[in-house]
Design an enzyme around this catalytic site. Sequence first.
Site, PDB file in Angstrom:
ATOM      1  N   TYR A  97     -12.438  -1.613  13.399  1.00  0.00           N
ATOM      2  CA  TYR A  97     -12.916  -0.403  12.732  1.00  0.00           C
ATOM      3  C   TYR A  97     -14.348  -0.026  13.082  1.00  0.00           C
ATOM      4  O   TYR A  97     -14.683   1.147  13.170  1.00  0.00           O
ATOM      5  CB  TYR A  97     -12.829  -0.573  11.210  1.00  0.00           C
ATOM      6  N   GLU A 139      -4.643  -1.852  14.274  1.00  0.00           N
ATOM      7  CA  GLU A 139      -5.215  -0.909  13.312  1.00  0.00           C
ATOM      8  C   GLU A 139      -6.535  -0.392  13.830  1.00  0.00           C
ATOM      9  O   GLU A 139      -7.315  -1.149  14.417  1.00  0.00           O
ATOM     10  CB  GLU A 139      -5.513  -1.566  11.942  1.00  0.00           C
ATOM     11  N   HIS A 154       1.282  -9.069   4.803  1.00  0.00           N
ATOM     12  CA  HIS A 154       0.089  -8.228   4.685  1.00  0.00           C
ATOM     13  C   HIS A 154      -0.406  -8.314   3.232  1.00  0.00           C
ATOM     14  O   HIS A 154      -0.357  -7.344   2.482  1.00  0.00           O
ATOM     15  CB  HIS A 154       0.400  -6.794   5.109  1.00  0.00           C
ATOM     16  N   HIS A 177      -2.085  -5.414 -12.764  1.00  0.00           N
ATOM     17  CA  HIS A 177      -1.558  -5.294 -14.129  1.00  0.00           C
ATOM     18  C   HIS A 177      -2.371  -6.087 -15.143  1.00  0.00           C
ATOM     19  O   HIS A 177      -2.517  -5.670 -16.292  1.00  0.00           O
ATOM     20  CB  HIS A 177      -0.090  -5.739 -14.183  1.00  0.00           C
ATOM     21  N   GLN A 223       0.801  -1.226   0.000  1.00  0.00           N
ATOM     22  CA  GLN A 223       0.000   0.000   0.000  1.00  0.00           C
ATOM     23  C   GLN A 223       0.836   1.280   0.000  1.00  0.00           C
ATOM     24  O   GLN A 223       0.342   2.321  -0.403  1.00  0.00           O
ATOM     25  CB  GLN A 223      -0.948  -0.002   1.205  1.00  0.00           C
ATOM     26  N   ASP A 256       2.155   0.491  -8.089  1.00  0.00           N
ATOM     27  CA  ASP A 256       3.493   0.538  -8.719  1.00  0.00           C
ATOM     28  C   ASP A 256       4.395   1.573  -8.041  1.00  0.00           C
ATOM     29  O   ASP A 256       5.575   1.342  -7.835  1.00  0.00           O
ATOM     30  CB  ASP A 256       3.384   0.891 -10.214  1.00  0.00           C
ATOM     31  N   ASN A 290      -1.428 -10.527   8.799  1.00  0.00           N
ATOM     32  CA  ASN A 290      -2.448  -9.506   8.969  1.00  0.00           C
ATOM     33  C   ASN A 290      -3.779 -10.031   8.456  1.00  0.00           C
ATOM     34  O   ASN A 290      -3.921 -10.356   7.277  1.00  0.00           O
ATOM     35  CB  ASN A 290      -2.101  -8.238   8.187  1.00  0.00           C
ATOM     36  N   ASN A 333      -7.329  -5.750  14.675  1.00  0.00           N
ATOM     37  CA  ASN A 333      -7.657  -4.615  13.806  1.00  0.00           C
ATOM     38  C   ASN A 333      -9.143  -4.360  13.972  1.00  0.00           C
ATOM     39  O   ASN A 333      -9.963  -5.256  13.725  1.00  0.00           O
ATOM     40  CB  ASN A 333      -7.348  -4.913  12.344  1.00  0.00           C
TER      41      ASN A 333
END
Length: 506
Positions: free
Chosen positions: A330, A398, A141, A58, A38, A71, A185, A328
Amino acid sequence: MKLAVLLSVVAVCHTATVKHERRFPDDFIFGCATAAYQVEGAWNEDGKGENIWDYLTHTNPTVIRDQSNGDVAADSYHHVERDVEMMRELGLDAYRFSLSWSRILPTGFANEVNQAGINYYNNLINEMLKYNIQPIVTMYHWDLPQRLQELGGFINPLIADWYEDYAKVVFDNFGDRVKLWITFNEPREICYEGYGATGLAPILNATGVGTYICAKNLAIAHAKAYHLYNNEYKARQGGECGITISVNWFGPLTDSEEDEFAAELRRQATWGLYAEPIFSAEGGFPKELAARVAEKSAEQGFPWSRMPEFTDEEKKFVRGTSDFFGVNHYTAFLVSATKHIQQHAVPSLLDDIGVGSYVPPEWMKSASSWLTLAPNSIYNALTHLASKYNNPVFYITENGWSNDPTASLEDDDRVTYYRAALESVLNTLDAGVNLKGYMTWSLMDNFEWLKGYTERFGLYEVDFSSPERTRTPRKSAFVYKEILRTRTIDNSYEPSSLIMTIDEGH
Ligand code: GBH
């Protein structure tokens, strides 16, 4: 139970009207998190091999909302000093980042180690240590070497051996300085979204089958790396090794027994599948879920349950293999046995459990369809886990909020979210949960998987149109910094400007 007693004490305190200032303990670890694919970019530089996200973006760019890829991403491969400077600006105790398997082992196998990849992570770790910022390293991850995917990835049980070989290279090279290891992760996202659905690479969509096979193979891979560390490195290197599981809160829509059971099934299917084999006393997959999948499989004409079993030997090998529980977290959902039920593919995990889920419209909405601000959900999730699994050490690895790329640097919605989340952390600490640290997602804007750059999670904005990938602090960065500095949450704090500096001692 000690925890139950503490919980009732907290309930009493909350009804009292006396207002006292609540502080985070001095040794509580505050940090921020990112992940290799990321942020790093440099997808084919200095000998890095191709991984499943290079391959997916890709060969199949239309699955990414803005047809973008990682990229270049935030180009962290070329910005070690600036990245560490941001950590110093915020006054972080720790930074959680991940290692790119194919940057270290270009083919995925340990026959060939890419020294340039090792150098990059050495530079990052050493730069952080200069300023006393603790590295928390995620070994995986989501960016599996493409060659290993071609051999089946997490559907092939040999993944456990390949992963163990990789783990050895990683411990050998970085274990002298890294003391907190996270093997994987979010197994749910790897196994369900990657193999059982189309939410993440390799978008295999083997519904009702892929998730369960992956869950077992991943548990064994995790345990192999844990035992390797425990038997051959821990005495010398003195670190801890654990796993991070995504645990959002799933509570019952009503207090009926049916809704309570529906919520329990949903919890088992969402995170119990990954937590139970490691953290429960008996080991193996969650019982009610296993029974349900076996029953459905039989009805559907399968000669075997779509959910594999662990042998007694495997159960023993996997259980107890985590020095801490990385969470993690949220958001939350309310679960119903009868309402909000949708049709799903047959067979599939969601069809197996057959429950409905609901989000009250008054919960504040982010830029991500799945993410709202649910009240006190950290407390709900962690007190539940603590009493279920005998109060292990927890880290929140997270927690974060997304907004639109065009939103102003004054990200008041994110500030509201973080203050609420950290109040919930304080409630969790008051309840006696053994929570040792908290990391925001994310230090900076980054490639948000299938959502590309259309959803932003950073405390720092990244300008993806500038060649330098300029990083600029949002208001939430200043608010987080002030919370870390004072160890308290002051809802009236307003930064006097958005000009960032490094405080003395950082
Ligand atoms: C975490 O996953 C990840 O660890 C991190 O890499 C990620 O950037 C962060 O959260 C924010 O998402 O596209 O609507 O089908 C949290 C779980 C996994 C939830 C991916 C959203 C995609 C949903 N997320 N999932 S969707």
